[in-house]
Design an enzyme around this catalytic site. Structure first.
Site, PDB file in Angstrom:
ATOM      1  N   ARG A   1      41.936  30.807  39.531  1.00 28.08           N
ATOM      2  CA  ARG A   1      41.682  30.777  40.810  1.00 28.08           C
ATOM      3  C   ARG A   1      40.674  31.779  41.684  1.00 28.08           C
ATOM      4  O   ARG A   1      39.659  31.410  42.346  1.00 28.08           O
ATOM      5  CB  ARG A   1      42.825  30.883  42.028  1.00 28.08           C
ATOM      6  CG  ARG A   1      43.736  29.728  42.097  1.00 28.08           C
ATOM      7  CD  ARG A   1      44.971  30.181  42.037  1.00 28.08           C
ATOM      8  NE  ARG A   1      45.585  30.610  40.939  1.00 28.08           N
ATOM      9  CZ  ARG A   1      46.035  29.907  39.905  1.00 28.08           C
ATOM     10  NH1 ARG A   1      46.197  28.764  40.209  1.00 28.08           N
ATOM     11  NH2 ARG A   1      46.468  30.231  38.839  1.00 28.08           N
ATOM     12  N   THR A   2      40.806  33.121  41.157  1.00 28.59           N
ATOM     13  CA  THR A   2      39.874  34.204  41.606  1.00 28.59           C
ATOM     14  C   THR A   2      38.515  33.817  41.212  1.00 28.59           C
ATOM     15  O   THR A   2      37.693  33.940  42.059  1.00 28.59           O
ATOM     16  CB  THR A   2      40.672  35.546  41.195  1.00 28.59           C
ATOM     17  OG1 THR A   2      42.123  35.584  41.807  1.00 28.59           O
ATOM     18  CG2 THR A   2      39.731  36.543  41.837  1.00 28.59           C
TER      19      THR A   2
ATOM     20  N   LYS B   1      32.460  46.575  22.220  1.00 28.81           N
ATOM     21  CA  LYS B   1      31.963  47.305  21.088  1.00 28.81           C
ATOM     22  C   LYS B   1      32.331  48.748  21.595  1.00 28.81           C
ATOM     23  O   LYS B   1      31.753  49.839  20.960  1.00 28.81           O
ATOM     24  CB  LYS B   1      30.380  47.005  21.147  1.00 28.81           C
ATOM     25  CG  LYS B   1      29.833  45.803  20.773  1.00 28.81           C
ATOM     26  CD  LYS B   1      28.331  45.899  20.911  1.00 28.81           C
ATOM     27  CE  LYS B   1      27.824  44.431  20.807  1.00 28.81           C
ATOM     28  NZ  LYS B   1      26.355  44.341  20.754  1.00 28.81           N
TER      29      LYS B   1
ATOM     30  N   ARG C   1      37.252  42.010  37.964  1.00 35.22           N
ATOM     31  CA  ARG C   1      38.761  42.046  37.450  1.00 35.22           C
ATOM     32  C   ARG C   1      38.947  42.819  36.353  1.00 35.22           C
ATOM     33  O   ARG C   1      38.018  42.506  35.124  1.00 35.22           O
ATOM     34  CB  ARG C   1      39.366  40.606  37.460  1.00 35.22           C
ATOM     35  CG  ARG C   1      40.660  40.671  36.957  1.00 35.22           C
ATOM     36  CD  ARG C   1      41.657  39.409  36.920  1.00 35.22           C
ATOM     37  NE  ARG C   1      41.845  38.839  38.116  1.00 35.22           N
ATOM     38  CZ  ARG C   1      42.559  38.029  38.365  1.00 35.22           C
ATOM     39  NH1 ARG C   1      43.101  37.152  37.584  1.00 35.22           N
ATOM     40  NH2 ARG C   1      42.851  37.514  39.850  1.00 35.22           N
TER      41      ARG C   1
ATOM     42  N   HIS D   1      44.880  43.512  44.745  1.00 34.54           N
ATOM     43  CA  HIS D   1      44.212  42.742  44.828  1.00 34.54           C
ATOM     44  C   HIS D   1      43.664  41.858  46.083  1.00 34.54           C
ATOM     45  O   HIS D   1      44.358  40.979  46.807  1.00 34.54           O
ATOM     46  CB  HIS D   1      44.936  41.392  44.177  1.00 34.54           C
ATOM     47  CG  HIS D   1      44.374  40.034  43.750  1.00 34.54           C
ATOM     48  ND1 HIS D   1      43.203  39.745  44.122  1.00 34.54           N
ATOM     49  CD2 HIS D   1      44.621  39.060  42.817  1.00 34.54           C
ATOM     50  CE1 HIS D   1      42.798  38.490  43.497  1.00 34.54           C
ATOM     51  NE2 HIS D   1      43.759  38.303  42.602  1.00 34.54           N
TER      52      HIS D   1
HETATM   53  C1  NCD Z   1      47.438  36.739  40.892  1.00 31.40           C
HETATM   54  C2  NCD Z   1      46.812  37.896  40.073  1.00 31.40           C
HETATM   55  O1  NCD Z   1      45.797  37.790  39.258  1.00 31.40           O
HETATM   56  O2  NCD Z   1      47.116  39.026  40.380  1.00 31.40           O
HETATM   57  N1  NCD Z   1      46.824  35.612  40.647  1.00 31.40           N
HETATM   58  C3  NCD Z   1      45.613  35.118  41.534  1.00 31.40           C
HETATM   59  O3  NCD Z   1      44.752  35.959  41.521  1.00 31.40           O
HETATM   60  N2  NCD Z   1      45.675  34.119  42.355  1.00 31.40           N
HETATM   61  C4  NCD Z   1      49.020  36.575  40.685  1.00 31.40           C
HETATM   62  C5  NCD Z   1      49.511  36.483  39.218  1.00 31.40           C
HETATM   63  O4  NCD Z   1      48.715  36.742  38.195  1.00 31.40           O
HETATM   64  O5  NCD Z   1      50.825  36.465  39.131  1.00 31.40           O
END
Ligand code: NCD
Length: 399
Positions: free
Chosen positions: A54-55, A84, A105, A133
């Protein structure tokens, strides 16, 4: 100095509202399939050292729908020079010349802050370890605003893994900014970290309500965990004797926010934890909830959220994921200066930190990157307490 979004604490309530107002307008245009060319000629880089559906994809979709371009590194840990041994700082110093905006991320807590500190272009965190997040929180709050018409005064239950899940570590501050009442529902092993609770209290004057206190006032018999425990007789005695669960009067809540156990961040005890959280929210439970109580989940789900409620109109988690596009379009456009909406970000001074030898969080980015000075900030209102500049973990320092 570029604006970055590494924590929801970087945004004021007014700034979040500006993002949401623009997201509303953008969503209207999206529904009518009208073009929105706010970010033509801009390039966004997505660097994801951890898995994502999703993100990353909603950010990329958002940028394409704004008329911009995307360069993407979906498995940065193994397909970039990180494999590396390249440091995050070096990688950012390179990428900043390839893109106007970076979505990052990373598996270490505080990595987004370190990237921001070393970047000439804005960094938006797409999740850093179990720290925060912030853009998921924007989606969560926006969903509440759209589906409930307001956030202030709502009773929100946060259930599941509140310790290792980063989404709730941003969400609680977001809810506090908007004046919602926060209830936590989790076994001790998965309770909200102490430093998060303390920050809520000191910075937002908000206290999380837990069920221990709560059931003194309410005598609800239909309870969330107890109901489920009936399913497995053997488990019942063990769990009750460990005093892991408290009764939950489900009809009290306007929204139930469920999270998955972050197995990838927990060593060893897999099967025990999985069975503890099995079917936290299901049809049987929703039957006891109010007609307009909504169920949220950042997704992906495991067994904590039953598939048997997907068709219920109160199940709002797929809408929540869909809103990720207009919300992230609005955020990108504002952060790239493509609209008249100027949002204020908290840009911290970098010269008055307390320098200490080590952060005690073994997953803090300062443990990974060489040549990073451990920095701490005094926590106002708590004696001798300092907060790691990167990952926010607190430590007591006797000076
Ligand atoms: C979440 C995350 O990556 O922290 N997912 C997301 O971005 N929608 C929640 C999760 O992984 O449980």
């Amino acid at each position: 100095m570029p604006k970055h979004l590494v924590s929801i604490n970087d945004l004021s309530k007014a700034s979040i509202e500006k993002i949401f107002d623009l997201a509303d307008k953008i969503d209207e245009k999206l529904q009518k399939k009208e073009p929105i060319d706010l970010c033509k000629d801009k390039i966004m880089a997505t660097m994801f050292y951890e898995p994502s559906t999703r993100t990353r994809m909603s950010f990329e979709s958002a940028m394409y729908r704004l008329g911009g371009k995307v360069i993407s590194s979906a498995d940065t840990k193994s397909t970039s020079s990180a494999a590396k041994g390249e440091s995050l700082i070096d990688t950012i110093k390179v990428i900043q010349h390839y893109a106007d905006l970076v979505i990052l991320r990373h598996f270490n807590d505080g990595s987004a802050k370190l990237a921001a500190e070393n970047s000439l272009v804005p960094i938006i965190s797409g999740g850093d370890g179990s720290h925060e997040h912030p853009t998921q929180t924007l989606c969560d709050l926006y969903t509440l605003r759209r589906e409930k018409g307001k956030i202030k005064g709502l009773n929100i239950a946060l259930c599941g893994d509140l310790r290792y899940g980063r989404t709730v570590h941003s969400l609680v501050y977001g809810l506090a900014k908007f004046g919602a009442t926060i209830f936590t529902v989790a076994p001790d092993d998965f309770a909200l970290p102490e430093h998060v609770e303390r920050r809520l209290k000191l910075a937002y004057n908000t206290e999380v309500k837990k069920f221990k206190k709560f059931d003194e006032h309410l005598s609800a018999t239909d309870v969330l965990f107890m109901k489920n425990l009936k399913k497995s007789k053997g488990a019942k005695e063990e769990l009750i004797s460990e005093n892991l669960f408290q009764p939950i009067p489900i009809e009290y809540f306007d929204a139930i926010y469920v999270t998955r156990i972050q197995m990838e961040r927990i060593e060893g005890t897999k099967s025990r934890h999985e069975s503890l959280m099995s079917y936290l929210v299901n049809k049987e439970l929703l039957e006891k909830a109010k007609n307009d109580t909504i169920v949220l989940h950042p997704l992906p789900r495991r067994s904590e959220l039953s598939y048997d409620i997907d068709k219920d109109k109160r199940a709002a988690y797929f809408k929540q994921a869909a809103y990720g596009v207009p919300v992230r379009m609005a955020l990108i456009a504002i952060m790239l200066g493509a609209t008249d909406d100027n949002i204020k970000m908290n840009i911290e001074k970098s010269d008055d930190h307390f320098l200490e030898d080590k952060c005690s969080n073994h997953n803090c980015i300062t443990q990974e990157e060489e040549n990073v000075q451990h920095k701490f900030d005094k926590v106002e209102g708590a004696d001798n307490t300092y907060r790691c500049y990167y990952c926010d973990l607190e430590k007591i320092v006797k000076v």
